[in-house]
Motif scaffolding. Structure first.
Motif, PDB file in Angstrom:
ATOM      1  N   MET A   3       0.852  -1.171   0.000  1.00 19.27           N
ATOM      2  CA  MET A   3       0.000   0.000   0.000  1.00 19.27           C
ATOM      3  C   MET A   3       0.903   1.242   0.000  1.00 19.27           C
ATOM      4  O   MET A   3       1.850   1.330   0.773  1.00 19.27           O
ATOM      5  CB  MET A   3      -0.894  -0.037   1.245  1.00 19.27           C
ATOM      6  N   SER A   4       0.586   2.211  -0.835  1.00 18.05           N
ATOM      7  CA  SER A   4       1.401   3.427  -0.930  1.00 18.05           C
ATOM      8  C   SER A   4       1.125   4.357   0.252  1.00 18.05           C
ATOM      9  O   SER A   4       0.114   4.228   0.944  1.00 18.05           O
ATOM     10  CB  SER A   4       1.113   4.156  -2.243  1.00 18.05           C
ATOM     11  N   ASP A   5       2.029   5.311   0.461  1.00 15.65           N
ATOM     12  CA  ASP A   5       1.838   6.296   1.526  1.00 15.65           C
ATOM     13  C   ASP A   5       0.526   7.052   1.343  1.00 15.65           C
ATOM     14  O   ASP A   5      -0.185   7.329   2.306  1.00 15.65           O
ATOM     15  CB  ASP A   5       3.000   7.295   1.550  1.00 15.65           C
ATOM     16  N   LEU A   6       0.230   7.381   0.098  1.00 14.67           N
ATOM     17  CA  LEU A   6      -1.000   8.104  -0.200  1.00 14.67           C
ATOM     18  C   LEU A   6      -2.226   7.263   0.158  1.00 14.67           C
ATOM     19  O   LEU A   6      -3.189   7.770   0.744  1.00 14.67           O
ATOM     20  CB  LEU A   6      -1.016   8.486  -1.681  1.00 14.67           C
ATOM     21  N   ARG A  39     -11.329   9.836  13.173  1.00 10.75           N
ATOM     22  CA  ARG A  39      -9.939  10.258  12.948  1.00 10.75           C
ATOM     23  C   ARG A  39      -9.869  11.665  12.377  1.00 10.75           C
ATOM     24  O   ARG A  39      -8.993  12.452  12.741  1.00 10.75           O
ATOM     25  CB  ARG A  39      -9.222   9.246  12.064  1.00 10.75           C
ATOM     26  N   ARG A  40     -10.815  12.015  11.505  1.00 12.43           N
ATOM     27  CA  ARG A  40     -10.843  13.391  10.992  1.00 12.43           C
ATOM     28  C   ARG A  40     -11.147  14.372  12.118  1.00 12.43           C
ATOM     29  O   ARG A  40     -10.557  15.453  12.192  1.00 12.43           O
ATOM     30  CB  ARG A  40     -11.867  13.526   9.858  1.00 12.43           C
ATOM     31  N   SER A  41     -12.026  13.998  13.030  1.00 10.97           N
ATOM     32  CA  SER A  41     -12.330  14.860  14.185  1.00 10.97           C
ATOM     33  C   SER A  41     -11.101  15.036  15.066  1.00 10.97           C
ATOM     34  O   SER A  41     -10.835  16.139  15.558  1.00 10.97           O
ATOM     35  CB  SER A  41     -13.471  14.269  15.013  1.00 10.97           C
ATOM     36  N   ILE A  42     -10.368  13.970  15.263  1.00  7.41           N
ATOM     37  CA  ILE A  42      -9.138  14.046  16.068  1.00  7.41           C
ATOM     38  C   ILE A  42      -8.153  15.009  15.420  1.00  7.41           C
ATOM     39  O   ILE A  42      -7.553  15.860  16.094  1.00  7.41           O
ATOM     40  CB  ILE A  42      -8.518  12.647  16.256  1.00  7.41           C
ATOM     41  N   LEU A  43      -7.987  14.918  14.113  1.00  4.74           N
ATOM     42  CA  LEU A  43      -7.068  15.834  13.420  1.00  4.74           C
ATOM     43  C   LEU A  43      -7.524  17.277  13.587  1.00  4.74           C
ATOM     44  O   LEU A  43      -6.692  18.174  13.793  1.00  4.74           O
ATOM     45  CB  LEU A  43      -6.968  15.469  11.936  1.00  4.74           C
ATOM     46  N   LYS A  57      -2.657   7.268   3.923  1.00  9.01           N
ATOM     47  CA  LYS A  57      -3.201   8.542   4.412  1.00  9.01           C
ATOM     48  C   LYS A  57      -4.691   8.647   4.128  1.00  9.01           C
ATOM     49  O   LYS A  57      -5.474   9.032   5.002  1.00  9.01           O
ATOM     50  CB  LYS A  57      -2.443   9.712   3.792  1.00  9.01           C
ATOM     51  N   PHE A  58      -5.104   8.298   2.907  1.00  4.08           N
ATOM     52  CA  PHE A  58      -6.527   8.373   2.591  1.00  4.08           C
ATOM     53  C   PHE A  58      -7.334   7.357   3.403  1.00  4.08           C
ATOM     54  O   PHE A  58      -8.461   7.656   3.809  1.00  4.08           O
ATOM     55  CB  PHE A  58      -6.775   8.188   1.096  1.00  4.08           C
ATOM     56  N   ALA A  59      -6.782   6.202   3.662  1.00  3.38           N
ATOM     57  CA  ALA A  59      -7.476   5.209   4.500  1.00  3.38           C
ATOM     58  C   ALA A  59      -7.645   5.756   5.919  1.00  3.38           C
ATOM     59  O   ALA A  59      -8.707   5.586   6.531  1.00  3.38           O
ATOM     60  CB  ALA A  59      -6.708   3.896   4.508  1.00  3.38           C
ATOM     61  N   ALA A  60      -6.629   6.425   6.425  1.00  2.00           N
ATOM     62  CA  ALA A  60      -6.714   7.017   7.764  1.00  2.00           C
ATOM     63  C   ALA A  60      -7.768   8.120   7.793  1.00  2.00           C
ATOM     64  O   ALA A  60      -8.510   8.266   8.770  1.00  2.00           O
ATOM     65  CB  ALA A  60      -5.360   7.559   8.197  1.00  2.00           C
ATOM     66  N   LEU A  61      -7.844   8.893   6.724  1.00  3.27           N
ATOM     67  CA  LEU A  61      -8.803  10.000   6.661  1.00  3.27           C
ATOM     68  C   LEU A  61     -10.235   9.545   6.394  1.00  3.27           C
ATOM     69  O   LEU A  61     -11.176  10.338   6.530  1.00  3.27           O
ATOM     70  CB  LEU A  61      -8.382  10.985   5.561  1.00  3.27           C
ATOM     71  N   ALA A  62     -10.416   8.290   6.029  1.00  7.73           N
ATOM     72  CA  ALA A  62     -11.747   7.783   5.682  1.00  7.73           C
ATOM     73  C   ALA A  62     -12.679   7.696   6.881  1.00  7.73           C
ATOM     74  O   ALA A  62     -13.895   7.633   6.719  1.00  7.73           O
ATOM     75  CB  ALA A  62     -11.626   6.412   5.020  1.00  7.73           C
TER      76      ALA A  62
END
Length: 112
Positions: free
Chosen positions: A1-4, A16-20, A7-12
């Motif tokens: 899996m690429s870095d991109l 996690r978006r609320s934490i950021l 990152k998109f999986a984490a943002l899904a």
């Protein structure tokens, strides 16, 4: 899996978006991050691990407390990738208004 992809999986995930978003304000202790969520500290820790593995946050231990910090440049490559889509010239409203005035005041509107 690429870095991109990572990152998109984490943002899904909305949590996690609320934490950021919370970490935009300042560094936070893990317990403070967990406070507004209706889930266990273990569940929040898993979310934080995913964000850290994606490089979106970093964590460090200060005494007995684990702190989380947003990594501001972590989304730069995702941002560059997204800019390739839907990139249109911004609309120049003044020029558009002049065009409309020309069209409305054109020869056909001045006919008797």
């Amino acid at each position: 899996m690429s870095d991109l992809d990572i990152k998109f999986a984490a943002l899904a995930d909305a949590t996690r978006r609320s934490i950021l978003t919370m970490l935009l304000e300042d560094d936070m202790a893990v317990t403070d991050v967990a406070e507004p969520f209706d889930m266990s500290l273990a569940a929040i820790s898993k979310h934080l691990m995913i964000l850290a593995n994606a490089g979106l946050i970093s964590q460090e231990k200060r005494g007995r407390v684990k702190w989380c910090k947003l990594e501001p440049d972590a989304l730069k490559d995702a941002s560059v990738w997204m800019q390739g889509f839907g990139q249109f010239e911004p609309v120049n409203l003044d020029a558009f208004e002049r065009f409309l005035e020309t069209e409305l005041d054109g020869p056909e509107s001045k006919q008797p």
